[in-house]
Write a protein that holds these residues in place. Structure first.
Motif, PDB file in Angstrom:
ATOM      1  N   ALA A   1     -24.923  11.281 -10.558  1.00  0.00           N
ATOM      2  CA  ALA A   1     -25.006  10.415 -11.735  1.00  0.00           C
ATOM      3  C   ALA A   1     -23.612   9.931 -12.145  1.00  0.00           C
ATOM      4  N   ALA A   2     -22.631  10.821 -12.073  1.00  0.00           N
ATOM      5  CA  ALA A   2     -21.261  10.442 -12.433  1.00  0.00           C
ATOM      6  C   ALA A   2     -20.721   9.392 -11.470  1.00  0.00           C
ATOM      7  N   ASN A   3     -20.936   9.601 -10.168  1.00  0.00           N
ATOM      8  CA  ASN A   3     -20.457   8.642  -9.175  1.00  0.00           C
ATOM      9  C   ASN A   3     -21.163   7.291  -9.310  1.00  0.00           C
ATOM     10  N   LEU A   4     -22.429   7.343  -9.706  1.00  0.00           N
ATOM     11  CA  LEU A   4     -23.156   6.094  -9.930  1.00  0.00           C
ATOM     12  C   LEU A   4     -22.501   5.309 -11.065  1.00  0.00           C
ATOM     13  N   CYS A   5     -22.209   6.001 -12.152  1.00  0.00           N
ATOM     14  CA  CYS A   5     -21.544   5.327 -13.275  1.00  0.00           C
ATOM     15  C   CYS A   5     -20.191   4.761 -12.849  1.00  0.00           C
ATOM     16  N   LEU A   6     -19.452   5.536 -12.096  1.00  0.00           N
ATOM     17  CA  LEU A   6     -18.104   5.121 -11.715  1.00  0.00           C
ATOM     18  C   LEU A   6     -18.104   3.890 -10.821  1.00  0.00           C
ATOM     19  N   ILE A   7     -19.072   3.812  -9.890  1.00  0.00           N
ATOM     20  CA  ILE A   7     -19.063   2.640  -9.004  1.00  0.00           C
ATOM     21  C   ILE A   7     -19.536   1.405  -9.765  1.00  0.00           C
ATOM     22  N   VAL A   8     -20.404   1.574 -10.757  1.00  0.00           N
ATOM     23  CA  VAL A   8     -20.786   0.436 -11.600  1.00  0.00           C
ATOM     24  C   VAL A   8     -19.566  -0.065 -12.373  1.00  0.00           C
ATOM     25  N   TYR A   9     -18.784   0.871 -12.921  1.00  0.00           N
ATOM     26  CA  TYR A   9     -17.581   0.479 -13.666  1.00  0.00           C
ATOM     27  C   TYR A   9     -16.582  -0.233 -12.743  1.00  0.00           C
TER      28      TYR A   9
ATOM     29  N   TYR B   1     -28.215  -7.586 -10.898  1.00  0.00           N
ATOM     30  CA  TYR B   1     -29.662  -7.588 -10.682  1.00  0.00           C
ATOM     31  C   TYR B   1     -30.319  -6.516 -11.556  1.00  0.00           C
ATOM     32  N   ASN B   2     -31.584  -6.738 -11.873  1.00  0.00           N
ATOM     33  CA  ASN B   2     -32.219  -6.002 -12.965  1.00  0.00           C
ATOM     34  C   ASN B   2     -32.391  -4.510 -12.714  1.00  0.00           C
ATOM     35  N   MET B   3     -32.542  -4.081 -11.460  1.00  0.00           N
ATOM     36  CA  MET B   3     -32.776  -2.665 -11.183  1.00  0.00           C
ATOM     37  C   MET B   3     -31.607  -1.787 -11.622  1.00  0.00           C
ATOM     38  N   VAL B   4     -30.431  -2.383 -11.776  1.00  0.00           N
ATOM     39  CA  VAL B   4     -29.283  -1.624 -12.268  1.00  0.00           C
ATOM     40  C   VAL B   4     -29.603  -1.049 -13.645  1.00  0.00           C
ATOM     41  N   GLY B   5     -30.411  -1.762 -14.423  1.00  0.00           N
ATOM     42  CA  GLY B   5     -30.785  -1.260 -15.740  1.00  0.00           C
ATOM     43  C   GLY B   5     -31.492   0.071 -15.674  1.00  0.00           C
ATOM     44  N   HIS B   6     -32.459   0.180 -14.769  1.00  0.00           N
ATOM     45  CA  HIS B   6     -33.230   1.425 -14.664  1.00  0.00           C
ATOM     46  C   HIS B   6     -32.359   2.582 -14.202  1.00  0.00           C
ATOM     47  N   ILE B   7     -31.568   2.375 -13.160  1.00  0.00           N
ATOM     48  CA  ILE B   7     -30.799   3.497 -12.624  1.00  0.00           C
ATOM     49  C   ILE B   7     -29.688   3.914 -13.584  1.00  0.00           C
ATOM     50  N   LEU B   8     -29.170   2.973 -14.384  1.00  0.00           N
ATOM     51  CA  LEU B   8     -28.179   3.353 -15.394  1.00  0.00           C
ATOM     52  C   LEU B   8     -28.821   4.150 -16.527  1.00  0.00           C
ATOM     53  N   VAL B   9     -30.071   3.839 -16.852  1.00  0.00           N
ATOM     54  CA  VAL B   9     -30.780   4.623 -17.862  1.00  0.00           C
ATOM     55  C   VAL B   9     -30.924   6.066 -17.375  1.00  0.00           C
ATOM     56  N   ILE B  10     -31.325   6.245 -16.118  1.00  0.00           N
ATOM     57  CA  ILE B  10     -31.486   7.601 -15.573  1.00  0.00           C
ATOM     58  C   ILE B  10     -30.137   8.322 -15.565  1.00  0.00           C
ATOM     59  N   ALA B  11     -29.092   7.634 -15.124  1.00  0.00           N
ATOM     60  CA  ALA B  11     -27.765   8.243 -15.110  1.00  0.00           C
ATOM     61  C   ALA B  11     -27.318   8.615 -16.525  1.00  0.00           C
ATOM     62  N   SER B  12     -27.687   7.802 -17.499  1.00  0.00           N
ATOM     63  CA  SER B  12     -27.321   8.094 -18.891  1.00  0.00           C
ATOM     64  C   SER B  12     -28.013   9.343 -19.404  1.00  0.00           C
ATOM     65  N   THR B  13     -29.259   9.560 -18.978  1.00  0.00           N
ATOM     66  CA  THR B  13     -29.956  10.775 -19.424  1.00  0.00           C
ATOM     67  C   THR B  13     -29.314  12.024 -18.832  1.00  0.00           C
ATOM     68  N   VAL B  14     -28.729  11.894 -17.651  1.00  0.00           N
ATOM     69  CA  VAL B  14     -28.002  13.042 -17.076  1.00  0.00           C
ATOM     70  C   VAL B  14     -26.772  13.342 -17.929  1.00  0.00           C
ATOM     71  N   GLN B  15     -26.120  12.304 -18.427  1.00  0.00           N
ATOM     72  CA  GLN B  15     -24.983  12.512 -19.326  1.00  0.00           C
ATOM     73  C   GLN B  15     -25.454  13.150 -20.635  1.00  0.00           C
ATOM     74  N   ILE B  16     -26.639  12.755 -21.078  1.00  0.00           N
ATOM     75  CA  ILE B  16     -27.198  13.339 -22.299  1.00  0.00           C
ATOM     76  C   ILE B  16     -27.420  14.837 -22.111  1.00  0.00           C
ATOM     77  N   HIS B  17     -27.805  15.238 -20.903  1.00  0.00           N
ATOM     78  CA  HIS B  17     -27.978  16.670 -20.629  1.00  0.00           C
ATOM     79  C   HIS B  17     -26.680  17.423 -20.887  1.00  0.00           C
ATOM     80  N   THR B  18     -25.565  16.845 -20.456  1.00  0.00           N
ATOM     81  CA  THR B  18     -24.263  17.481 -20.695  1.00  0.00           C
ATOM     82  C   THR B  18     -23.963  17.540 -22.183  1.00  0.00           C
ATOM     83  N   LEU B  19     -24.305  16.493 -22.908  1.00  0.00           N
ATOM     84  CA  LEU B  19     -24.075  16.493 -24.351  1.00  0.00           C
ATOM     85  C   LEU B  19     -24.891  17.577 -25.047  1.00  0.00           C
ATOM     86  N   LEU B  20     -26.079  17.824 -24.531  1.00  0.00           N
ATOM     87  CA  LEU B  20     -26.955  18.814 -25.151  1.00  0.00           C
ATOM     88  C   LEU B  20     -26.589  20.246 -24.789  1.00  0.00           C
ATOM     89  N   PHE B  21     -26.288  20.468 -23.525  1.00  0.00           N
ATOM     90  CA  PHE B  21     -26.166  21.838 -23.039  1.00  0.00           C
ATOM     91  C   PHE B  21     -24.785  22.193 -22.496  1.00  0.00           C
TER      92      PHE B  21
END
Length: 536
Positions: free
Chosen positions: A379-387, A399-419
């Motif tokens: 998830a981190a590497n996905l964010c980094l290559i988008v940046y 292209y639109n599919m980037v929206g979905h995969i960034l949402v999933i990657a963001s929820t992985v970051q949310i996991h770190t924020l929570l736990f």
């Protein structure tokens, strides 16, 4: 004075339609020298210039003439934008030099051109689109292409048109339309025996191969998104596409003398295909996890095997295809930067999908902590290559599919924020969520589908605030959230007492060996203040 009936252009831009007393043309249309239409007719080309067509009526009259094509210069511009931001990232079904030349000669079927315009007009800065929001430019072109497509014509052209129309359906959050068009394209390709069909030239043969493999890839994620069986067969003896640089050098009628190497490892599209095969297995593994009664449990062997396949794919790549800043710049200089990024977006997304279930601390896999870490790495590497792509000219992803995969990657970051317990990691995760949100907001102006992505992210966000202990559990809801991206998702309801009992029984039944000590908090009554990162 304000017109009693707004013209089609003003209705499309949702603005007041004002005209001079006695005039049949409103001020907006007069200033732009475009045809002012107040009835149900379609816009037409004025004698002084072309205007972007406004939305045609929902029901066409039988005698109504279709939309005219834009002037040649605008056609070329929209086709170039399509190749820049959509083609080879979303699908690979044309030869760019040949199609561009055919546009210049005026011989491309309108059903193809209008579908291309429906995808690319949103990116245009041409003044003819002034006053029309980017995401609202698709509909007239989409409607016209849909009107023109004839499924009685079993041909390559119809297959290409259906692939384009299916892609537009995905972009416009029309899941059923997307599925139907892709289904027609897949059926036609099978009926024509496209995988074994011999082309009259090497170029035609290569296009047949690319269209077949495009449908195989589309079939994997599109069928999963609507939970329907796959239609396409993956033939191990079918050649993979040749490398993009060679393919783009070919010219119609002159390519037959070029000797093509049997080694296709340098082809970016070929690498997408190889990754897509792994995605197919990952999707099946996630489904098995949910439907077999094990819920969050996947046998270590399955996760290990698929993890090894992802690692082997990367290790088999030539060094010049590894994800490095130098390689990104090199591919960008060749006009292939966006395709290079698309390959790695797939790689990192498939990894975060595979390991996502191990984020939940209720699972009892002996490799749970290790796999959870791998999920966060992907998830981190996905964010980094988008940046990196956004900051590198020629690599921007739109292209639109980037929206979905960034949402999933963001929820992985949310996991770190929570736990998470490491303050540095927490700070980085927070920054990524905020930056991803900004990127998604920017993309929302192009794609209606991003509205649904935001809804899904906010539903997940709210679920974490109310039920942290089970928010990452791999169950039916989570499978829909991860993979069924073409359909809206409902808020997760509280588990019934019986479901909770079944859950406990499954955990007990599938425990294998000692459970690793968990570093995350299993139950937390309320999220930490550091978690509130999304705007309301």
């Amino acid at each position: 004075m304000r017109a009693l009936v707004a013209c089609s252009a003003c209705r499309s831009r949702r603005r007041k339609c004002t005209s001079v007393h006695g005039s049949t043309t409103c001020l907006y249309c007069t200033e732009r020298s475009i045809t002012c239409i107040r009835g149900s007719g379609a816009p037409s080309l004025s004698s002084q210039g072309y205007s972007a067509p406004s939305s045609p009526p929902a029901v066409r009259q039988s005698a109504l003439v279709g939309l005219p094509l834009p002037p040649r210069e605008l056609c070329l511009e929209l086709v170039e934008l399509y190749f820049d931001f959509i083609h080879d990232k979303f699908h690979s079904i044309f030869h760019r030099p040949s199609l561009t030349e055919d546009v210049r000669q005026g011989v491309v079927p309108p059903v193809i051109l209008f579908a291309i315009f429906a995808l690319s007009a949103r990116f245009s800065e041409n003044e003819v689109f002034s006053g029309i929001a980017p995401r609202e430019r698709s509909k007239p072109y989409y409607d016209e292409s849909a009107r023109l497509v004839d499924i009685r014509d079993t041909s390559i052209t119809t297959i290409q048109a259906c692939i384009l129309l299916g892609g537009i359906g995905s972009c416009e959050a029309r899941a059923f339309n997307e599925s139907i068009y892709y289904t027609v394209a897949c059926r036609m390709a099978n009926l024509l025996g496209l995988s074994k069909r011999t082309g009259a030239t090497a170029l035609e043969q290569e296009l047949n191969i690319r269209i077949w493999w495009t449908l195989c890839m589309v079939d994997v994620w599109s069928s999963k998104s609507v939970r329907l069986p796959r239609q396409m067969s993956h033939f191990s003896d079918l050649p993979l596409p040749i490398d993009e640089y060679t393919f783009l050098q070919w010219r119609r009628g002159a390519q037959d003398n070029i000797e093509v190497s049997s080694d296709r490892s340098s082809s970016l599209i070929a690498q997408m295909i190889l990754l897509n095969r792994i995605l197919m297995e990952i999707n099946d593994a996630i489904t098995q996890t949910v439907t077999s009664g094990t819920v969050t449990l996947v046998l270590d062997k399955t996760a290990e095997d698929l993890s090894l396949k992802l690692d082997n794919w990367y290790n088999a790549l030539p060094e010049y295809m590894h994800n490095t800043p130098e390689n990104l710049q090199r591919y960008a200089s060749q006009g292939l930067g966006r395709i290079f990024v698309a390959v790695y977006l797939g790689y990192y997304h498939y990894g975060q999908l595979l390991f996502y279930q191990f984020l939940n601390d209720d699972q009892h896999s002996t490799g749970g902590n290790r796999y959870a870490k791998k999920c966060k790495e992907h998830a981190a590497n996905l964010c980094l290559i988008v940046y990196a792509a956004q900051e590198t000219p020629g690599c921007e992803v739109r292209y639109n599919m980037v929206g979905h995969i960034l949402v999933i990657a963001s929820t992985v970051q949310i996991h770190t924020l929570l736990f998470g317990t490491d303050e540095a990691e927490i700070a980085v995760a927070r920054q990524r969520v905020v930056r991803n949100f900004q990127i998604l907001t920017d993309m929302q102006r192009w794609w209606a589908w991003l509205d649904m992505c935001f809804v899904r992210l906010h539903i997940f966000h709210d679920m974490c605030r109310t039920s942290m202990a089970t928010s990452f559990r791999m169950d039916e809801w989570m499978m829909k959230f991860l993979s069924e991206f073409s359909k809206p998702i409902e808020e997760k309801t509280e588990d019934s007492a019986q479901a909770a009992l079944d859950w406990a029984r499954n955990i007990e039944a599938y425990t294998q060996g000692p459970v690793e000590e968990q570093t995350s908090v299993s139950v937390c009554p309320s999220p930490s203040p550091r978690y509130n990162v999304l705007p309301p």
